[in-house]
Scaffold this motif. Structure first.
Motif, PDB file in Angstrom:
ATOM      1  N   THR A 108     -10.183 -19.961  26.313  1.00 35.59           N
ATOM      2  CA  THR A 108     -10.086 -20.167  24.862  1.00 35.59           C
ATOM      3  C   THR A 108     -11.386 -19.789  24.173  1.00 35.59           C
ATOM      4  OG1 THR A 108     -10.623 -22.521  25.189  1.00 35.59           O
ATOM      5  CG2 THR A 108      -8.294 -21.944  24.920  1.00 35.59           C
ATOM      6  N   ARG A 109     -12.510 -20.086  24.796  1.00 33.03           N
ATOM      7  CA  ARG A 109     -13.791 -19.735  24.183  1.00 33.03           C
ATOM      8  C   ARG A 109     -14.045 -18.227  24.245  1.00 33.03           C
ATOM      9  NH1 ARG A 109     -17.524 -24.721  26.521  1.00 33.03           N
ATOM     10  NH2 ARG A 109     -17.034 -26.225  24.864  1.00 33.03           N
ATOM     11  N   GLY A 112     -11.692 -16.591  21.924  1.00 29.96           N
ATOM     12  CA  GLY A 112     -11.719 -17.143  20.568  1.00 29.96           C
ATOM     13  C   GLY A 112     -10.388 -17.718  20.120  1.00 29.96           C
ATOM     14  N   ILE A 113      -9.668 -18.370  21.011  1.00 35.27           N
ATOM     15  CA  ILE A 113      -8.360 -18.940  20.670  1.00 35.27           C
ATOM     16  C   ILE A 113      -8.564 -20.255  19.925  1.00 35.27           C
ATOM     17  CG2 ILE A 113      -6.210 -19.877  21.612  1.00 35.27           C
ATOM     18  CD1 ILE A 113      -6.559 -17.904  23.958  1.00 35.27           C
ATOM     19  N   GLN A 114      -8.101 -20.315  18.685  1.00 36.89           N
ATOM     20  CA  GLN A 114      -8.346 -21.488  17.857  1.00 36.89           C
ATOM     21  C   GLN A 114      -7.092 -22.322  17.602  1.00 36.89           C
ATOM     22  OE1 GLN A 114     -11.169 -20.944  14.516  1.00 36.89           O
ATOM     23  NE2 GLN A 114     -11.337 -18.793  15.153  1.00 36.89           N
ATOM     24  N   GLU A 115      -6.004 -22.006  18.304  1.00 35.95           N
ATOM     25  CA  GLU A 115      -4.807 -22.843  18.224  1.00 35.95           C
ATOM     26  C   GLU A 115      -4.931 -23.983  19.235  1.00 35.95           C
ATOM     27  OE1 GLU A 115      -4.576 -19.499  18.582  1.00 35.95           O
ATOM     28  OE2 GLU A 115      -4.139 -19.079  16.459  1.00 35.95           O
ATOM     29  N   SER A 116      -4.292 -25.097  18.957  1.00 38.38           N
ATOM     30  CA  SER A 116      -4.364 -26.258  19.846  1.00 38.38           C
ATOM     31  C   SER A 116      -3.828 -25.913  21.235  1.00 38.38           C
ATOM     32  CB  SER A 116      -3.563 -27.425  19.267  1.00 38.38           C
ATOM     33  OG  SER A 116      -3.477 -28.488  20.209  1.00 38.38           O
ATOM     34  N   ILE A 117      -4.567 -26.307  22.271  1.00 38.29           N
ATOM     35  CA  ILE A 117      -4.138 -26.009  23.640  1.00 38.29           C
ATOM     36  C   ILE A 117      -2.939 -26.859  24.058  1.00 38.29           C
ATOM     37  CG2 ILE A 117      -6.392 -25.208  24.414  1.00 38.29           C
ATOM     38  CD1 ILE A 117      -6.858 -27.965  25.640  1.00 38.29           C
ATOM     39  N   SER A 118      -2.565 -27.810  23.216  1.00 44.26           N
ATOM     40  CA  SER A 118      -1.392 -28.632  23.537  1.00 44.26           C
ATOM     41  C   SER A 118      -0.092 -27.968  23.080  1.00 44.26           C
ATOM     42  CB  SER A 118      -1.512 -30.009  22.883  1.00 44.26           C
ATOM     43  OG  SER A 118      -1.533 -29.893  21.474  1.00 44.26           O
ATOM     44  N   LEU A 119      -0.196 -26.894  22.311  1.00 46.20           N
ATOM     45  CA  LEU A 119       0.995 -26.190  21.838  1.00 46.20           C
ATOM     46  C   LEU A 119       1.590 -25.338  22.950  1.00 46.20           C
ATOM     47  CD1 LEU A 119      -0.240 -24.948  18.339  1.00 46.20           C
ATOM     48  CD2 LEU A 119       1.228 -26.929  18.828  1.00 46.20           C
ATOM     49  N   ALA A 120       2.921 -25.266  22.983  1.00 44.40           N
ATOM     50  CA  ALA A 120       3.605 -24.494  24.017  1.00 44.40           C
ATOM     51  C   ALA A 120       3.229 -23.015  23.943  1.00 44.40           C
ATOM     52  CB  ALA A 120       5.112 -24.667  23.883  1.00 44.40           C
ATOM     53  N   LYS A 121       3.094 -22.494  22.726  1.00 45.26           N
ATOM     54  CA  LYS A 121       2.741 -21.083  22.566  1.00 45.26           C
ATOM     55  C   LYS A 121       1.346 -20.799  23.118  1.00 45.26           C
ATOM     56  CE  LYS A 121       2.105 -17.360  19.184  1.00 45.26           C
ATOM     57  NZ  LYS A 121       0.816 -16.975  19.814  1.00 45.26           N
ATOM     58  N   THR A 122       0.398 -21.697  22.835  1.00 45.15           N
ATOM     59  CA  THR A 122      -0.956 -21.516  23.347  1.00 45.15           C
ATOM     60  C   THR A 122      -0.965 -21.570  24.868  1.00 45.15           C
ATOM     61  OG1 THR A 122      -1.770 -22.658  21.356  1.00 45.15           O
ATOM     62  CG2 THR A 122      -3.343 -22.301  23.145  1.00 45.15           C
ATOM     63  N   GLU A 123      -0.216 -22.496  25.418  1.00 47.99           N
ATOM     64  CA  GLU A 123      -0.109 -22.619  26.874  1.00 47.99           C
ATOM     65  C   GLU A 123       0.411 -21.328  27.484  1.00 47.99           C
ATOM     66  OE1 GLU A 123       0.031 -25.228  30.493  1.00 47.99           O
ATOM     67  OE2 GLU A 123      -0.926 -25.425  28.536  1.00 47.99           O
ATOM     68  N   LYS A 124       1.455 -20.765  26.866  1.00 46.04           N
ATOM     69  CA  LYS A 124       2.023 -19.513  27.370  1.00 46.04           C
ATOM     70  C   LYS A 124       1.001 -18.375  27.282  1.00 46.04           C
ATOM     71  CE  LYS A 124       5.794 -16.203  26.742  1.00 46.04           C
ATOM     72  NZ  LYS A 124       4.849 -15.049  26.769  1.00 46.04           N
ATOM     73  N   ASP A 125       0.292 -18.307  26.157  1.00 51.87           N
ATOM     74  CA  ASP A 125      -0.712 -17.256  25.984  1.00 51.87           C
ATOM     75  C   ASP A 125      -1.823 -17.372  27.028  1.00 51.87           C
ATOM     76  OD1 ASP A 125       0.683 -16.297  23.830  1.00 51.87           O
ATOM     77  OD2 ASP A 125      -0.577 -17.270  22.319  1.00 51.87           O
ATOM     78  N   LEU A 126      -2.230 -18.588  27.322  1.00 50.59           N
ATOM     79  CA  LEU A 126      -3.281 -18.802  28.311  1.00 50.59           C
ATOM     80  C   LEU A 126      -2.815 -18.430  29.715  1.00 50.59           C
ATOM     81  CD1 LEU A 126      -4.818 -22.153  27.009  1.00 50.59           C
ATOM     82  CD2 LEU A 126      -5.876 -19.891  26.973  1.00 50.59           C
ATOM     83  N   TRP A 127      -1.558 -18.725  30.022  1.00 46.12           N
ATOM     84  CA  TRP A 127      -1.016 -18.328  31.324  1.00 46.12           C
ATOM     85  C   TRP A 127      -0.977 -16.802  31.433  1.00 46.12           C
ATOM     86  CZ3 TRP A 127      -0.865 -20.426  35.780  1.00 46.12           C
ATOM     87  CH2 TRP A 127      -0.677 -21.800  35.947  1.00 46.12           C
ATOM     88  N   ASP A 128      -0.570 -16.160  30.351  1.00 46.90           N
ATOM     89  CA  ASP A 128      -0.522 -14.690  30.356  1.00 46.90           C
ATOM     90  C   ASP A 128      -1.914 -14.105  30.609  1.00 46.90           C
ATOM     91  OD1 ASP A 128       2.190 -14.756  29.883  1.00 46.90           O
ATOM     92  OD2 ASP A 128       2.008 -14.393  27.720  1.00 46.90           O
ATOM     93  N   LEU A 129      -2.923 -14.642  29.909  1.00 47.44           N
ATOM     94  CA  LEU A 129      -4.294 -14.169  30.091  1.00 47.44           C
ATOM     95  C   LEU A 129      -4.792 -14.430  31.505  1.00 47.44           C
ATOM     96  CD1 LEU A 129      -5.951 -15.313  26.742  1.00 47.44           C
ATOM     97  CD2 LEU A 129      -5.631 -12.953  27.507  1.00 47.44           C
ATOM     98  N   SER A 130      -4.485 -15.630  32.002  1.00 47.51           N
ATOM     99  CA  SER A 130      -4.942 -16.004  33.332  1.00 47.51           C
ATOM    100  C   SER A 130      -4.385 -15.071  34.399  1.00 47.51           C
ATOM    101  CB  SER A 130      -4.531 -17.451  33.632  1.00 47.51           C
ATOM    102  OG  SER A 130      -5.110 -17.911  34.826  1.00 47.51           O
ATOM    103  N   GLU A 131      -3.135 -14.658  34.217  1.00 53.15           N
ATOM    104  CA  GLU A 131      -2.516 -13.750  35.183  1.00 53.15           C
ATOM    105  C   GLU A 131      -3.035 -12.320  35.032  1.00 53.15           C
ATOM    106  OE1 GLU A 131       1.639 -14.444  34.460  1.00 53.15           O
ATOM    107  OE2 GLU A 131       1.759 -15.964  36.044  1.00 53.15           O
ATOM    108  N   GLN A 132      -3.282 -11.894  33.794  1.00 57.06           N
ATOM    109  CA  GLN A 132      -3.778 -10.533  33.550  1.00 57.06           C
ATOM    110  C   GLN A 132      -5.173 -10.319  34.130  1.00 57.06           C
ATOM    111  OE1 GLN A 132      -3.538  -9.937  29.294  1.00 57.06           O
ATOM    112  NE2 GLN A 132      -1.364 -10.480  29.243  1.00 57.06           N
TER     113      GLN A 132
END
Length: 294
Positions: A108-109, A112-132
């Protein structure tokens, strides 16, 4: 053990636990009471229950050989997507992502992700980044590296940005947002709950019952009800409290001496006072009972 618990807290519990349960077979053959006694004081007791259940499933269904596929792992109690990824990357060198608190903070840092990490969309985006970001080789080294990076440099408070090798490309650093990211929902005020514990003593033994609900499920506790009415021989009483992640528990305790165990029609077991340190009790209750023996 490291889920939601610091390394410094875990180490003594880990050493003692591994010394007793050296493999899956040892853990599977142990009773739940014994497993919980080795976990007592570490908190989040569902982790111990799930670990024990998983050991028994692996012993029965996989002949004590730990499964090495994502589909098999996520079917085991207490193992979700991130834990399965950690097991596969560390133990089997397979290309799977993890997303624990440290990794979330780094991603997130940096992005620069500024959406709440508790949101389902943010969680999905973070998983996508983590896999990429996964490398094709040395997956175990990479996984350990990003976890340690978050634990030692990209820390929740006072991150060591001056020592960070990515401080020139980190969006949070470039925009002075390191203290604001990751964004979390506002913490709710802890609610107060209350209860009472009745510690019945007879012939240097005390009565304990197996708790079946809540965070202390599966652990031994004193009865939470007075079964003798007003005619009791009260030796000592007092009040204490303990704090959980979502609430504060305030409780009164009463040490009551009785002459006949048959006076109590309670589904529990009698234990010697000297057995208390080795029983699977919640840490606050164990501390209380030990203090009453002094």
């Amino acid at each position: 053990m490291l889920q939601q618990t610091q390394v410094s807290t875990v180490i003594p519990f880990y050493i003692k636990f591994i010394d007793r349960f050296q493999n899956i077979k040892h853990l599977a053959e142990a009773s739940e009471d014994e497993v919980m006694s080795y976990w007592s004081g570490l908190g989040f007791y569902s982790r111990a229950r799930n670990l024990h259940k998983t050991a028994r499933i692996i012993a029965e269904q996989y002949s004590c050989k730990f499964p090495d596929t994502f589909e098999s792992l996520i079917q085991l109690p207490g193992i979700g997507r991130s834990t399965a990824g950690a097991i596969l990357s560390f133990c089997f060198k397979k290309k799977f992502a993890i997303l624990d608190g440290n990794v979330k903070r780094v991603l997130t840092r940096f992005f620069g992700i500024q959406e709440s990490i508790s949101l389902a969309k943010t969680e999905k985006d973070l998983w996508d980044l983590s896999e990429q970001l996964l490398p094709d080789g040395d997956i175990d080294i990479y996984t350990q590296g990003i976890m340690d990076f978050g634990a030692t440099l990209c820390t929740p408070k006072n991150p060591q940005c001056h020592s960070c090798p990515m401080n020139q490309t980190c969006i949070a650093k470039q925009n002075n947002l390191t203290e604001a990211i990751p964004v979390k929902n506002k913490t709710k005020t802890k609610e107060d709950r209350s209860t009472e514990f009745y510690i019945y003593e007879c012939n240097k033994q005390i009565l304990l019952v197996k708790n079946r609900t809540g965070v202390w499920s599966g652990l031994w506790i004193p009865p939470q009800k007075n079964y003798l009415g007003k005619k009791i021989n009260l030796i000592k009483q007092g009040e204490r409290q303990c704090v959980f992640s979502h609430y504060r528990l305030k409780y009164k305790y009463f040490l009551i001496k009785i002459t006949n165990k048959s006076d109590l029609m309670v589904d529990g077991l009698w234990f010697d006072w000297k057995e208390i340190p080795e029983l699977g009790l919640p840490a606050p209750i164990k501390s209380l009972l030990i203090s009453l023996t002094n």
